[in-house]
Scaffold this motif. Structure first.
Motif, PDB file in Angstrom:
ATOM      1  N   ASN A 108       0.825  -1.213   0.000  1.00  0.00           N
ATOM      2  CA  ASN A 108       0.000   0.000   0.000  1.00  0.00           C
ATOM      3  C   ASN A 108       0.858   1.262   0.000  1.00  0.00           C
ATOM      4  O   ASN A 108       0.551   2.230  -0.700  1.00  0.00           O
ATOM      5  N   VAL A 109       1.937   1.242   0.781  1.00  0.00           N
ATOM      6  CA  VAL A 109       2.828   2.411   0.830  1.00  0.00           C
ATOM      7  C   VAL A 109       3.408   2.653  -0.569  1.00  0.00           C
ATOM      8  O   VAL A 109       3.438   3.788  -1.068  1.00  0.00           O
ATOM      9  N   LEU A 110       3.832   1.579  -1.228  1.00  0.00           N
ATOM     10  CA  LEU A 110       4.415   1.717  -2.572  1.00  0.00           C
ATOM     11  C   LEU A 110       3.368   2.181  -3.581  1.00  0.00           C
ATOM     12  O   LEU A 110       3.644   2.997  -4.462  1.00  0.00           O
ATOM     13  N   GLU A 111       2.159   1.645  -3.430  1.00  0.00           N
ATOM     14  CA  GLU A 111       1.080   2.014  -4.353  1.00  0.00           C
ATOM     15  C   GLU A 111       0.722   3.494  -4.172  1.00  0.00           C
ATOM     16  O   GLU A 111       0.541   4.223  -5.156  1.00  0.00           O
ATOM     17  N   ILE A 162       9.552  -3.824  -2.918  1.00  0.00           N
ATOM     18  CA  ILE A 162      10.209  -2.529  -3.105  1.00  0.00           C
ATOM     19  C   ILE A 162      11.133  -2.583  -4.334  1.00  0.00           C
ATOM     20  O   ILE A 162      11.152  -1.665  -5.166  1.00  0.00           O
ATOM     21  N   SER A 163      11.866  -3.680  -4.448  1.00  0.00           N
ATOM     22  CA  SER A 163      12.748  -3.842  -5.600  1.00  0.00           C
ATOM     23  C   SER A 163      11.949  -3.791  -6.912  1.00  0.00           C
ATOM     24  O   SER A 163      12.325  -3.103  -7.862  1.00  0.00           O
ATOM     25  N   ALA A 164      10.815  -4.494  -6.947  1.00  0.00           N
ATOM     26  CA  ALA A 164      10.005  -4.522  -8.175  1.00  0.00           C
ATOM     27  C   ALA A 164       9.389  -3.155  -8.486  1.00  0.00           C
ATOM     28  O   ALA A 164       9.435  -2.682  -9.626  1.00  0.00           O
ATOM     29  N   TYR A 169       8.712   1.453 -11.603  1.00  0.00           N
ATOM     30  CA  TYR A 169       8.147   2.810 -11.531  1.00  0.00           C
ATOM     31  C   TYR A 169       9.166   3.886 -11.167  1.00  0.00           C
ATOM     32  O   TYR A 169       8.787   4.991 -10.772  1.00  0.00           O
ATOM     33  N   GLY A 170      10.445   3.553 -11.248  1.00  0.00           N
ATOM     34  CA  GLY A 170      11.482   4.582 -11.049  1.00  0.00           C
ATOM     35  C   GLY A 170      11.545   5.110  -9.636  1.00  0.00           C
ATOM     36  O   GLY A 170      11.863   6.277  -9.420  1.00  0.00           O
ATOM     37  N   ILE A 171      11.209   4.244  -8.650  1.00  0.00           N
ATOM     38  CA  ILE A 171      11.303   4.678  -7.248  1.00  0.00           C
ATOM     39  C   ILE A 171      12.704   4.355  -6.740  1.00  0.00           C
ATOM     40  O   ILE A 171      13.143   3.209  -6.834  1.00  0.00           O
ATOM     41  N   ARG A 172      13.423   5.370  -6.221  1.00  0.00           N
ATOM     42  CA  ARG A 172      14.751   5.092  -5.650  1.00  0.00           C
ATOM     43  C   ARG A 172      14.561   4.562  -4.237  1.00  0.00           C
ATOM     44  O   ARG A 172      13.834   5.169  -3.433  1.00  0.00           O
ATOM     45  N   SER A 234      24.627   6.660  -1.512  1.00  0.00           N
ATOM     46  CA  SER A 234      24.435   5.550  -2.443  1.00  0.00           C
ATOM     47  C   SER A 234      23.929   6.080  -3.783  1.00  0.00           C
ATOM     48  O   SER A 234      23.065   6.959  -3.836  1.00  0.00           O
ATOM     49  N   SER A 235      24.470   5.519  -4.862  1.00  0.00           N
ATOM     50  CA  SER A 235      24.075   6.046  -6.179  1.00  0.00           C
ATOM     51  C   SER A 235      23.161   5.077  -6.936  1.00  0.00           C
ATOM     52  O   SER A 235      22.685   5.384  -8.009  1.00  0.00           O
ATOM     53  N   LYS A 236      22.911   3.900  -6.347  1.00  0.00           N
ATOM     54  CA  LYS A 236      22.112   2.898  -7.082  1.00  0.00           C
ATOM     55  C   LYS A 236      20.622   3.219  -7.000  1.00  0.00           C
ATOM     56  O   LYS A 236      20.162   3.769  -6.004  1.00  0.00           O
ATOM     57  N   PRO A 237      19.842   2.814  -8.007  1.00  0.00           N
ATOM     58  CA  PRO A 237      18.394   3.068  -7.947  1.00  0.00           C
ATOM     59  C   PRO A 237      17.717   2.295  -6.821  1.00  0.00           C
ATOM     60  O   PRO A 237      16.743   2.752  -6.243  1.00  0.00           O
ATOM     61  N   TYR A 238      18.211   1.093  -6.506  1.00  0.00           N
ATOM     62  CA  TYR A 238      17.732   0.398  -5.312  1.00  0.00           C
ATOM     63  C   TYR A 238      18.846  -0.468  -4.772  1.00  0.00           C
ATOM     64  O   TYR A 238      19.603  -1.065  -5.528  1.00  0.00           O
TER      65      TYR A 238
END
Ligand code: NAD
Length: 318
Positions: A108-111, A162-164, A169-172, A234-238
């Motif tokens: 839900n938080v991610l959505e 979170i990884s997916a 959806y471009g969430i870091r 940290s520079s990685k997207p996740y």
């Protein structure tokens, strides 16, 4: 993370132990902060002093209520997601507790983030994702990850979600596998329990298991500083980080430190027996913290020091 006073933070679980320490730091630095918490284990008194401040907002609501979550999250820049069931033994008995409060809640938080176009999250995961491991220092690249509690299974599922979402959806995302976090305001955990047991019976301390369980304990201030540090560097997207310290301490030793800090002598330790404190308890957790070290961060206290400081604070305040 930009050091921008206009940046606004949405903190789920912000009335809890770690969350309230985080909120204290962020509010005092002038950030806009919304705490979203249903107070199931958190306390309003942990955040009460901020109510009425122009940069603070408290919403008492559940992360399982997606429409409210989505509405209240609107307009924030970064989500610190700390809300979860934190009572591991109860979660093993009530088998949908972690499924709902951890896994579904995190979805839900991610959505809500996706719908509100919010693109940064820090997540409180846990060493429990590693499961029952051999006595070696655990690194983030270890696998397969086979948790032995429903709490750990929930956290691992959250890391996957979170990884997916991050990829799709471009969430870091920065995910942190915490060791045992200790400090003031704690309302659960071994130090808290030992203080209460010793107040009831100062001569004898019941210890769950054989007392040889050995774990990583670190200060709540270090936990917050480490999260902020990694998020900035940290520079990685996740990515996922072990967050704790290199050292560990046994439960037997914790009993000794707590008794000493309470001024008690000759306390008899009585063990319930077995290698684990309770079903689903991993008896050995030692971290490889090289990934955080490579980013330039180490915790400021060893595990025995952290236990002693936390015991001193709790003895004064509880
Ligand atoms: P805590 O119980 O004090 O905080 C959790 C907070 O989440 C509470 O304020 C609670 O009221 C809130 N919450 C729970 N379910 C909710 C829901 N459905 N909707 C809204 N709010 C909800 O525990 P803590 O020690 O501060 O833990 C914070 C986070 O860190 C948790 O995600 C926990 O799993 C994680 N963690 C903690 C430790 C530790 O040693 N304390 C170790 C590993 C991971």
């Amino acid at each position: 993370m930009k050091q921008n006073t206009k940046q606004s933070y949405f903190v789920t679980g912000g009335a809890g132990f770690i969350g309230s320490h985080l909120v204290e730091t962020l509010v005092s630095e002038g950030y806009r902060v919304t705490v979203y918490d249903n107070l199931c284990s958190g306390k309003k008194q942990n955040i009460e002093r901020h109510i009425g401040k122009p940069n603070f907002n408290f919403v008492q609501a559940d992360i399982l209520n997606l429409p409210v979550l989505q509405e209240k999250m609107k307009g924030h820049d970064v989500v610190w997601h700390l809300a979860a069931n934190t009572d591991i033994p109860t979660g093993n008995r009530v088998t949908d507790l972690d499924l709902n409060n951890c896994t579904v809640g995190t979805r839900n938080v991610l959505e809500a983030m996706r719908l509100n176009k919010i693109s940064e999250i820090l997540f409180a995961s846990s060493a429990t994702v590693y499961g029952d491991t051999p006595p070696i220092a655990l690194s983030e690249s270890m696998g397969p990850l086979l948790p032995i509690s429903l709490y750990g299974a929930g956290k691992l599922a959250c890391e996957g979600l979170i990884s997916a979402y991050s990829h799709l959806y471009g969430i870091r995302a920065c995910m942190f596998r915490f060791g045992n976090v200790v400090g003031g305001n704690m309302a659960h955990g071994v130090i808290f329990d030992f203080i209460h047991k010793l107040r009831k019976n100062p001569k004898e301390l019941e210890i769950l298991g054989d007392g040889k369980q050995e774990k990583n304990f670190f200060m709540v201030e270090d936990c917050i500083a480490g999260m902020r540090w990694a998020f900035q560097k940290s520079s990685k997207p996740y990515d996922v980080f072990n967050l704790g310290c290199e050292s560990s301490v046994t439960v037997k030793e914790i009993g000794r430190i707590v008794a000493e800090e309470m001024g008690l002598k000759d306390v008899k330790q009585v063990f319930t027996g077995g290698a684990r404190g309770w079903p689903g308890d991993a008896p050995y957790v030692r971290f490889d913290v090289n990934k955080m070290k490579q980013l330039g961060w180490v915790s400021s206290h060893t595990s025995p020091e952290a236990v002693r400081i936390a015991a001193q604070r709790l003895i004064k305040t509880t």
